[in-house]
Design a protein around this motif. Structure first.
Motif, PDB file in Angstrom:
ATOM      1  N   ASN A 287     -13.938   3.337   6.057  1.00 25.17           N
ATOM      2  CA  ASN A 287     -13.027   2.553   6.872  1.00 25.17           C
ATOM      3  C   ASN A 287     -11.820   2.145   6.044  1.00 25.17           C
ATOM      4  OD1 ASN A 287     -11.741   0.797   8.493  1.00 25.17           O
ATOM      5  ND2 ASN A 287     -13.548  -0.408   9.030  1.00 25.17           N
ATOM      6  N   PRO A 288     -10.623   2.494   6.506  1.00 25.26           N
ATOM      7  CA  PRO A 288      -9.438   2.197   5.696  1.00 25.26           C
ATOM      8  C   PRO A 288      -9.220   0.702   5.483  1.00 25.26           C
ATOM      9  CG  PRO A 288      -8.825   3.069   7.847  1.00 25.26           C
ATOM     10  CD  PRO A 288     -10.291   3.236   7.709  1.00 25.26           C
ATOM     11  N   VAL A 289      -9.724  -0.099   6.394  1.00 28.53           N
ATOM     12  CA  VAL A 289      -9.524  -1.545   6.231  1.00 28.53           C
ATOM     13  C   VAL A 289     -10.172  -2.032   4.935  1.00 28.53           C
ATOM     14  CG1 VAL A 289     -10.024  -3.800   7.191  1.00 28.53           C
ATOM     15  CG2 VAL A 289      -9.392  -1.915   8.690  1.00 28.53           C
TER      16      VAL A 289
ATOM     17  N   LEU B 280      -8.114  -0.971   2.076  1.00 27.99           N
ATOM     18  CA  LEU B 280      -6.793  -1.581   1.970  1.00 27.99           C
ATOM     19  C   LEU B 280      -6.830  -3.102   1.868  1.00 27.99           C
ATOM     20  CD1 LEU B 280      -4.832   0.679   4.446  1.00 27.99           C
ATOM     21  CD2 LEU B 280      -4.954   0.786   1.971  1.00 27.99           C
ATOM     22  N   ARG B 281      -8.025  -3.613   1.587  1.00 29.14           N
ATOM     23  CA  ARG B 281      -8.114  -5.040   1.328  1.00 29.14           C
ATOM     24  C   ARG B 281      -7.197  -5.361   0.152  1.00 29.14           C
ATOM     25  NH1 ARG B 281     -11.282  -7.762   3.820  1.00 29.14           N
ATOM     26  NH2 ARG B 281     -12.480  -5.994   4.543  1.00 29.14           N
ATOM     27  N   TYR B 282      -6.788  -6.582   0.076  1.00 31.55           N
ATOM     28  CA  TYR B 282      -5.806  -6.976  -0.941  1.00 31.55           C
ATOM     29  C   TYR B 282      -6.289  -6.560  -2.309  1.00 31.55           C
ATOM     30  CZ  TYR B 282      -4.843 -10.071   2.962  1.00 31.55           C
ATOM     31  OH  TYR B 282      -4.592 -10.584   4.193  1.00 31.55           O
TER      32      TYR B 282
ATOM     33  N   VAL C  61      -4.256   5.629   7.847  1.00 31.04           N
ATOM     34  CA  VAL C  61      -3.508   4.752   8.729  1.00 31.04           C
ATOM     35  C   VAL C  61      -2.284   5.470   9.284  1.00 31.04           C
ATOM     36  CG1 VAL C  61      -2.072   2.697   8.749  1.00 31.04           C
ATOM     37  CG2 VAL C  61      -4.317   2.651   7.662  1.00 31.04           C
TER      38      VAL C  61
ATOM     39  N   LYS D 276      -7.056   3.870  -2.161  1.00 30.87           N
ATOM     40  CA  LYS D 276      -5.965   3.243  -1.429  1.00 30.87           C
ATOM     41  C   LYS D 276      -5.109   4.301  -0.743  1.00 30.87           C
ATOM     42  CE  LYS D 276      -2.169   1.639  -3.168  1.00 30.87           C
ATOM     43  NZ  LYS D 276      -1.271   0.953  -4.116  1.00 30.87           N
ATOM     44  N   GLU D 277      -4.823   5.349  -1.516  1.00 30.62           N
ATOM     45  CA  GLU D 277      -3.990   6.411  -0.967  1.00 30.62           C
ATOM     46  C   GLU D 277      -4.635   7.005   0.286  1.00 30.62           C
ATOM     47  OE1 GLU D 277      -3.433   9.700  -3.586  1.00 30.62           O
ATOM     48  OE2 GLU D 277      -2.686  10.980  -1.969  1.00 30.62           O
TER      49      GLU D 277
ATOM     50  N   VAL E 209      -4.225   4.676   3.164  1.00 31.38           N
ATOM     51  CA  VAL E 209      -2.854   4.707   3.679  1.00 31.38           C
ATOM     52  C   VAL E 209      -2.617   5.952   4.514  1.00 31.38           C
ATOM     53  CG1 VAL E 209      -0.428   4.887   3.045  1.00 31.38           C
ATOM     54  CG2 VAL E 209      -1.938   3.333   1.800  1.00 31.38           C
ATOM     55  N   ARG E 210      -3.081   7.054   3.986  1.00 26.97           N
ATOM     56  CA  ARG E 210      -2.859   8.307   4.715  1.00 26.97           C
ATOM     57  C   ARG E 210      -3.578   8.274   6.059  1.00 26.97           C
ATOM     58  NH1 ARG E 210      -0.459  12.429   1.967  1.00 26.97           N
ATOM     59  NH2 ARG E 210      -0.230  12.150  -0.266  1.00 26.97           N
TER      60      ARG E 210
ATOM     61  N   ILE F 206       1.628   4.885  -1.924  1.00 27.48           N
ATOM     62  CA  ILE F 206       0.792   5.828  -2.670  1.00 27.48           C
ATOM     63  C   ILE F 206       1.393   6.001  -4.057  1.00 27.48           C
ATOM     64  CG2 ILE F 206      -0.111   8.168  -2.728  1.00 27.48           C
ATOM     65  CD1 ILE F 206       0.047   8.162   0.329  1.00 27.48           C
TER      66      ILE F 206
ATOM     67  N   HIS G  29       0.810  -1.220   0.000  1.00 34.92           N
ATOM     68  CA  HIS G  29       0.000   0.000   0.000  1.00 34.92           C
ATOM     69  C   HIS G  29       0.839   1.264   0.000  1.00 34.92           C
ATOM     70  CE1 HIS G  29      -3.559  -2.216   0.120  1.00 34.92           C
ATOM     71  NE2 HIS G  29      -3.463  -2.633   1.361  1.00 34.92           N
TER      72      HIS G  29
ATOM     73  N   ARG H 259     -10.005   6.479  -7.660  1.00 38.00           N
ATOM     74  CA  ARG H 259      -8.640   6.101  -7.988  1.00 38.00           C
ATOM     75  C   ARG H 259      -7.733   6.257  -6.764  1.00 38.00           C
ATOM     76  NH1 ARG H 259      -6.623   9.898 -11.592  1.00 38.00           N
ATOM     77  NH2 ARG H 259      -8.227   9.424 -13.118  1.00 38.00           N
ATOM     78  N   ARG H 260      -8.141   7.114  -5.852  1.00 38.01           N
ATOM     79  CA  ARG H 260      -7.258   7.400  -4.720  1.00 38.01           C
ATOM     80  C   ARG H 260      -7.686   6.697  -3.433  1.00 38.01           C
ATOM     81  NH1 ARG H 260      -6.113  13.819  -5.104  1.00 38.01           N
ATOM     82  NH2 ARG H 260      -4.432  13.347  -3.649  1.00 38.01           N
TER      83      ARG H 260
END
Ligand SMILES: Nc1ncnc2c1ncn2[C@@H]1O[C@H](COP(=O)(O)OP(=O)(O)OP(=O)(O)O)[C@@H](O)[C@H]1O
Ligand SMILES: [Mg+2]
Lengths: 228, 802
Positions: free
Chosen positions: B794-796, B799-801, B715, B708-709, B712-713, A95, A93, B705-706
Motif C-alpha cells: 500500500n503506497p500510503v 509514503l508515511r512521513y 500514486v 518511496k519511489e 510515488v509511481r 523520486i 515525495h 531503498r526505492r
C-alpha cells in the motif's frame, strides 16, 4: 462527485481501537475548491488518502465519481490515478533517482503521452515555476521550497480532474505561497476540483469552502465569503 | 560500545546477514575440499624421500606393436647391466605384476588386488615403513615376501605373519606353482601412491628375463637424466639391437611424481589421474572464491545505506574516521568468524561422505592446511569485503553535508558489474556441467553391453578356470535364467593391444617386413557378437565349422580392420582367405588359416577417447579367453545371479565367486569424467545458489531503498506489473549481458575439453539456450519475489512521513 457517508477510520491496537476519523460526512461537487483545516493529528492527511483511493475507510460509504469506492477494482483505481487524481504530498515525495525534469514527467509516462508532447508540457511548467535552470538537478540538490514546487508541478501536469494537495505551501515563503495559491485558483476556475489541506487562514480564502476537522470529526463546514 | 551497536545492527537485518554467512560458508567449505583434494593429487608419490631422483623407464619402438607406448618394459632382464654400464644410475627396481588375482594359504584362496614381484632393492628405491623386518635384509633371499598390514590382517588375522608360506597357484600364463615365505610386514601405502600392493615379493627364480615389468631407476644425486637416457640408448644399441645401424628404439624416462597425472601409457598400474580434473577444480575453486567474496562485498556495500544515518550522526558527534572504520571491521570479523564455524560444521559430515564414497579421508592429518586455507579465505573476505565500505566511509568524511551521503550512482554501476560477473561464471559452469554430463552419457551409452546392463563379467579368471570354460558354459546354459555365455581376451573397457602379422588373399605385404605389418587381434568365444549385439555389415557369426584344423579357421573383422585391409565394401572382403601368424617359441600354438566370414560395425570396447582400432576376432579352443561374460534375462536378475553362483561353486569350489556388471566396469573407465560431472554440478549449484542469494539480497536492498519511489509511481498511476517490470528490468539486462559474455568462453572451454575424445557429442545451440533461460528464470524468480512484494504494498504505508 465525491460523497463520504459516515466514514470511520480506526486502527486496532492490542486492547483498544483508536479512531482517526469518526462519522465523517462530506460531499464535494465538481468545480469546488475545498480547504480542510485542523490541528496536527486531526486526520486530515488520512481523509485525503481515503478520498484519493490510496487508503480505505474502516466503515461507512464512499462514492467516487458516484461509484461506490469499495467496488472499484484495483485496475480501475490505477486508471483513476492516471487520469483523474493528482497528489501533492505533505512530504513532497520526489523520486531521488530522477532529476527535476524526469520527476515532473512521471505521470505523463504512465498516461502514455508521446515524448514530444511531454517535453513541451514539462518545459511549459518549468517556465511557469521559474525552474528551467534546475531541470537537470536531483531532489537532493534542491531546497525544500524548490522540492515542493517540483511536487506541485508533477501533480498538476496531467491536468487531473481532482487535485488533492496536502499542505502544498508548507515549505514556501509567503510570496511563493501566494503564487501557488493563485495558480490553484486559476486551475480551479478552469474546472479542476481541488481539495487542499492548509494551516494558513489566508490561503484558505483562495478556496470556495472551508471544512474544519478536529479529532476526526467535522466541526465546521462553510462557504468562503470574500474569496480572494 | 561499538560491539553493542554492531550486534544490534546485525540482528536488525537477520536475513541479509544470513545470506552473507551462508554464501561465504558454502564457498569456504567447497574451497577447503577442493584444496585438500588438489593437495592429495599433486603430492602423488612425493612421500618417497628420493622421489625427485626416481624415474620410470620405458621404451617405444615403431616396429614393435605399432610403436605403442607401454608403461611396462618388455624383457627387462638386462636392467642390472645398465647399472654397471652407467655410473649416474645409482639403483633400480622392477615391479612385475603377480597375475591371477588369487593366492592360496592353508587350502583357501584369497583375492589379491595388486601385488608385485620385485627386486630386492625395493626398499632402497622406495620408502615404506616396515613394521616387522629389516629393510636391508628382508628381501635378501628369493621368494621372500613382505605383506602389508591390512593384507596380513585379512589372511592371518592377529597372528604374526613371519614364516608363513603362501602359494601362488599354477596355471596362469603357464607359470608353475610357487611358494613364498613371509619375511616382513609393512604399513599400507598411502592414498597418494600410484601403487598400493597387498604384498611385494622377490621372485622364486629370476623371471624378469621373459616378462613385462614396470622399471624404476634411481639416479645418482645431481645426475642428469638426459645423460642416463643416452647411456641407455648406447647400451641398447651395443648389446640388444639385432642390427645396430637401424636402431630406432626410443628411451623414455618419466619422473615418478609425474606418473599419476601425466602418464597415459598402456598397461599402467592404475588408471592415471586426470589433469583436466585438476584444472577444472582449480577453476571451480577460484570461481567460488570470486563469487562469494564479491557477493559479500556487494551486500556490504548495499547495506551501508542502512547504517548511513548512524554514521552521519556519529560523525556530527565527533567520532573519527577510524572509529567508524573499526565499526565495519568488527562487523566483518563477526561475519567471518560465524562463517568459519558454520563451514566446519558442514565440513565434517561432507568429509565422512567423501571418505565413504571415494575412500579418501581428506581432513585427516591436514589440520594445518585447513587452518591456513580458512585464515587466508577470511582475510581476503575481510579485506575485499571492506574495500567498498571504506571508500564509502571516506566519502562520508569528504563531504561536509548529509546531502551526498548515499553513494548512489557509482555504487549502482559496481554492483551491476559484480552481478554480471557472478552470473557469467554461473552460466559458464552450467554449460560445462551439461556438456560434460552429456558427453559422459554418450560415452557410456556407446559402450558395448551397457544398455540393458544384464551382462556380468568375470574378469581375468584363473587359467585353470579358463580351461573349463566349455564345461561352465554348458552347465550355465541349462538354466533358463541365463541367456548367453561368452568369453573374450580383454574385459569390457580394456585395451586390446596385441597385434599379429597376417596373410590375406590379394593383400600385398613386403616380404621383408611381414613381421612388422600387423593387425590387432581379439580372441573371443562364439557368442561374443550376439551377447554384445554387434551389427553385421556383411557375413555372419562364427559357425560350428570353425575348428583348429588348418583351413577351417573363421575370422570376423571390424569396419576399421576392413579399411585397414584396403576394402570399403563389406561384401567384397567377406569370403577372402585369411590367416594370423603366431609364433611363440615352444608354445606349440598355431592359429589355423581360414576365411573372413563377416564384418561387424565398429564398436567401442575401449574408452571413447581413443579411436576404434582395426581388430580381427577369432576363436580357438581354450586360448586367451581370460574374461567370461554372461548375459541373463533382465527380469530374472536375482535368480540368474543365484544360478551362476551355484554352478560356479560346484565347478570351482576353492575359487571366490567374483563378478561385475559391464555397466559398472565402463563407469570405471569414465571415472574421471563422472567425477568431474558430479563435482562440477555440486559447485555449480553452490555458485548459482550464492549468486542468487546475492541477487536476492541486492533486490531486497534496492527495493527497500526505492520504497518511496514505488509509492510515488503508484500514486501517479503505475500498475503493479509496470512496477515489477521496472524493478526487474535492470537485473534481467545484467543476466543477459552475463550470458553474452559467458557463452563464447564456455563454448571455447568445452570445445577444448571435448578434444579429449575421439568420438564426441556436439555443442548444440540448445545447451546455451537452455542455460540462458535457466539463469534468466532463476534470476527472474529471485528478483520478482522482492519486486512483487514491493509493488503490491500500500503506497500510503510507503509514503508515511520520513
Ligand atoms: N497506520 C497508522 N497506525 C496508527 N495510527 C496512525 C496510522 N496512520 C496515522 N495514524 C494516526 O492518525 C492520526 C491522524 O494522522 P494524519 O496524518 O491524518 O494527521 P494530520 O491531520 O494530517 O496531521 P498533520 O497536520 O500533522 O499532518 C495521527 O495521530 C496518527 O498518529
Ligand atoms: Mg497531514
Amino acid at each position: 462527485m465525491i460523497q463520504l457517508k459516515k466514514i470511520d477510520k480506526y486502527y486496532d491496537a492490542k486492547f483498544q481501537r483508536t479512531f482517526i476519523l469518526k462519522g465523517v460526512n462530506l460531499e464535494v461537487k465538481q468545480g469546488e475548491f475545498v480547504t480542510i483545516m485542523g490541528p496536527s493529528g486531526a486526520g486530515k492527511s488520512t481523509l485525503l488518502n481515503i478520498i484519493g483511493l490510496l487508503d480505505e475507510p474502516s466503515a461507512g460509504e464512499y462514492y467516487f465519481w458516484d461509484e461506490p469506492a469499495h467496488k472499484i477494482k484495483e485496475k480501475q483505481k490505477v486508471q483513476y490515478h492516471r487520469s483523474h487524481i493528482g497528489f501533492i504530498f505533505q512530504a513532497f515525495h520526489l523520486i531521488d533517482e530522477l532529476n527535476v525534469y524526469e520527476n515532473i514527467e512521471t505521470p505523463l509516462v504512465y498516461r502514455s503521452v508521446k515524448g514530444k508532447e511531454r517535453k513541451a508540457m514539462v518545459a511549459d511548467l518549468l517556465d511557469r515555476f521559474n525552474m528551467v535552470a534546475k531541470k537537470d538537478l536531483f531532489p537532493s540538490q534542491l531546497s525544500g521550497g524548490q522540492q515542493q514546487l517540483v511536487a506541485i508541478a508533477r501533480a498538476i501536469i496531467g491536468s487531473p480532474k481532482l487535485l488533492l494537495a496536502d499542505e502544498p505551501t508548507g515549505n514556501l515563503h509567503s510570496e511563493q505561497g501566494e503564487m501557488i495559491m493563485k495558480l490553484l485558483k486559476k486551475l480551479n476556475e478552469e474546472g479542476m476540483t481541488i481539495i487542499q489541506v492548509t494551516h494558513n487562514e489566508d490561503f484558505a480564502q483562495y478556496g470556495t469552502r472551508v471544512v474544519k476537522l478536529i479529532d476526526g470529526l467535522i466541526r465546521e463546514d462553510y462557504q468562503v465569503e470574500n474569496r480572494k | 560500545m561499538i560491539l553493542k551497536v554492531v550486534i544490534r545492527n546485525l540482528l536488525k537485518h537477520p536475513f541479509l546477514n544470513l545470506v552473507k554467512v551462508i554464501g561465504l560458508s558454502l564457498a569456504l567449505t567447497g574451497i577447503v575440499f577442493i584444496a585438500l583434494f588438489l593437495k592429495n593429487e599433486l603430492s602423488y608419490d612425493s612421500y618417497h624421500s628420493k622421489s625427485d631422483r626416481i624415474y620410470r623407464y620405458t621404451i617405444t619402438d615403431p616396429d614393435f606393436l605399432g610403436g605403442k607406448h607401454f608403461a611396462r618394459t618388455i624383457n627387462p632382464g638386462y636392467i642390472p647391466e645398465l647399472k654397471e654400464a652407467i655410473p649416474e644410475l645409482e639403483n633400480f627396481t622392477r615391479l612385475m605384476p603377480v597375475r591371477g588375482g588369487l593366492i592360496k594359504y592353508e587350502e583357501r584362496f584369497y583375492n589379491i588386488n595388486e601385488a608385485f614381484e620385485c627386486d630386492s632393492t625395493f626398499f632402497q628405491v622406495f620408502d615404506a615403513r616396515l613394521l616387522i623386518g629389516d629393510k636391508q635384509k628382508v628381501l635378501g633371499n628369493p621368494a621372500s615376501m613382505v605383506v602389508t598390514e591390512s593384507f596380513a590382517k585379512r589372511v592371518f588375522g592377529e597372528t604374526n605373519p613371519v614364516g608363513k608360506v603362501l602359494t601362488l597357484p599354477a596355471g596362469q600364463f603357464y607359470g608353475e606353482q610357487q611358494d613364498f615365505t613371509v619375511q616382513g610386514m609393512m604399513k599400507d601405502f598411502p592414498s597418494n601412491s600410484h601403487f598400493y600392493p597387498d604384498f611385494i615379493t622377490t621372485p622364486g627364480a629370476d623371471q624378469f628375463a621373459n616378462s613385462w615389468a614396470w622399471t624404476y631407476l634411481l639416479l645418482a644425486e645431481n645426475a642428469n637424466p638426459e645423460n642416463v637416457k643416452s647411456g641407455i640408448s648406447v647400451y641398447l644399441k651395443n648389446n640388444r639391437e639385432t642390427n645396430p645401424e637401424e636402431m630406432d628404439t626410443q628411451v623414455h624416462l618419466q619422473k615418478l611424481n609425474d606418473i599419476h597425472l601425466k602418464s597415459h601409457k598402456l598397461r599402467e598400474i592404475e588408471p592415471a589421474g586426470s589433469l583436466t580434473n585438476i584444472y577444472v577444480l582449480t577453476i571451480a575453486a577460484l570461481i567460488l572464491l570470486l563469487i562469494s567474496i564479491s557477493n559479500y562485498a556487494n551486500l556490504n556495500m548495499g547495506m551501508t545505506g542502512f547504517s548511513a544515518k548512524y554514521m552521519f550522526v556519529n560523525k556530527l558527534l565527533g567520532s573519527s574516521k577510524y572509529s567508524i572504520a573499526s565499526y565495519f571491521f568488527i562487523e566483518g570479523l563477526f561475519i567471518v568468524v560465524t562463517t568459519s564455524i558454520l563451514s566446519l560444521m558442514i565440513a565434517f559430515p561432507i568429509n565422512s561422505l567423501i571418505a565413504k564414497m571415494y575412500g579418501l579421508n581428506l581432513l585427516n592429518g591436514n589440520t594445518f592446511s585447513v587452518a591456513v586455507i580458512v585464515l587466508l579465505f577470511n582475510l581476503s573476505a575481510l579485506i575485499l569485503g571492506m574495500t567498498p565500505v571504506v571508500s564509502f566511509v571516506s566519502s562520508l568524511f569528504r563531504n561536509r553535508t548529509k546531502r551526498n551521503v548515499s553513494p548512489k550512482m557509482a555504487k549502482g554501476r559496481v554492483s551491476s558489474a559484480l552481478i554480471i560477473f557472478q552470473y557469467g561464471f554461473s552460466i559458464a559452469l552450467i554449460v560445462s556441467v551439461i556438456v560434460i554430463s552429456k558427453q559422459t552419457r554418450y560415452a557410456l551409452n556407446s559402450s558395448i553391453g551397457v544398455n540393458e546392463d544384464n551382462i556380468v563379467c568375470f574378469e581375468s579368471v584363473h587359467s585353470s578356470i579358463q580351461q573349463k570354460f566349455k564345461v561352465l558354459k554348458a552347465e550355465l546354459l541349462k538354466y533358463n535364467s541365463i541367456e548367453s555365455v561368452s568369453a573374450m581376451m580383454e574385459p569390457p573397457g580394456g585395451e586390446a593391444n596385441d597385434m599379429f602379422p597376417f596373410e590375406m588373399e590379394g593383400y600385398k605385404t613386403d616380404e621383408q617386413n611381414q613381421e612388422y605389418d600387423r593387425i590387432g587381434v581379439f580372441p573371443c568365444d562364439y557368442s561374443f557378437a550376439s551377447i554384445f549385439n554387434l551389427q553385421f555389415l556383411s557375413g555372419e557369426n562364427f559357425s560350428k565349422k570353425n575348428t583348429d584344423a588348418d583351413g577351417s579357421g573363421e575370422y570376423i573383422i571390424n569396419e576399421a580392420a576392413m579399411h585397414r585391409l584396403g576394402y570399403s565394401e563389406p561384401d567384397k572382403i567377406t569370403g577372402k582367405e585369411f590367416r594370423l601368424i603366431f609364433s611363440a617359441p615352444g608354445s606349440g600354438i598355431e592359429i589355423p588359416g581360414g576365411k573372413i566370414i563377416g564384418v561387424v560395425k565398429d564398436f567401442h570396447l575401449q574408452s571413447l577417447k581413443s579411436a576404434v582400432e582395426p581388430l580381427v576376432f577369432f576363436k580357438r579352443e581354450n586360448l586367451w579367453l581370460l574374461n567370461f561374460v554372461i548375459s541373463y534375462k533382465p527380469e530374472m536378475q536375482a535368480q540368474a545371479l543365484n544360478d551362476m553362483k551355484t554352478v560356479w561353486n560346484s565347478l570351482f569350489p576353492e575359487y571366490p565367486f567374483q563378478y561385475e556388471h559391464v555397466g559398472a566396469m565402463y563407469k570405471k573407465v569414465y571415472k574421471a569424467e563422472l567425477l568431474q560431472a558430479r563435482l562440477l554440478s555440486v559447485f555449480t549449484t553452490i555458485a548459482l545458489f550464492i549468486s542468487s542469494m546475492g541477487l536476492f539480497g541486492m533486490a531486497l536492498i534496492s527495493t527497500q531503498r526505492r520504497v518511496k519511489e514505488i509509492g510515488v509511481r503508484k500514486v501517479n498511476g503505475a500498475r503493479v506489473s509496470e512496477i515489477v517490470t521496472m524493478l526487474n528490468r535492470d537485473y534481467l539486462m545484467w543476466v543477459g549481458v552475463a550470458f553474452i559474455i559467458a557463452s563464447p568462453v564456455a563454448w571455447y572451454a568445452m570445445n577444448r575439453w571435448l578434444e579429449n575424445f575421439a568420438y564426441k557429442t556436439g555443442l548444440n545451440w540448445w545447451i546455451f539456450l537452455a542455460t540462458g533461460l535457466l539463469a534468466l528464470g532463476i534470476a527472474l524468480l529471485t528478483v520478482s519475489i522482492q519486486s512483487w512484494k514491493a509493488a503490491t504494498r500500500n503506497p500510503v504505508e510507503a509514503l508515511r512521513y520520513e
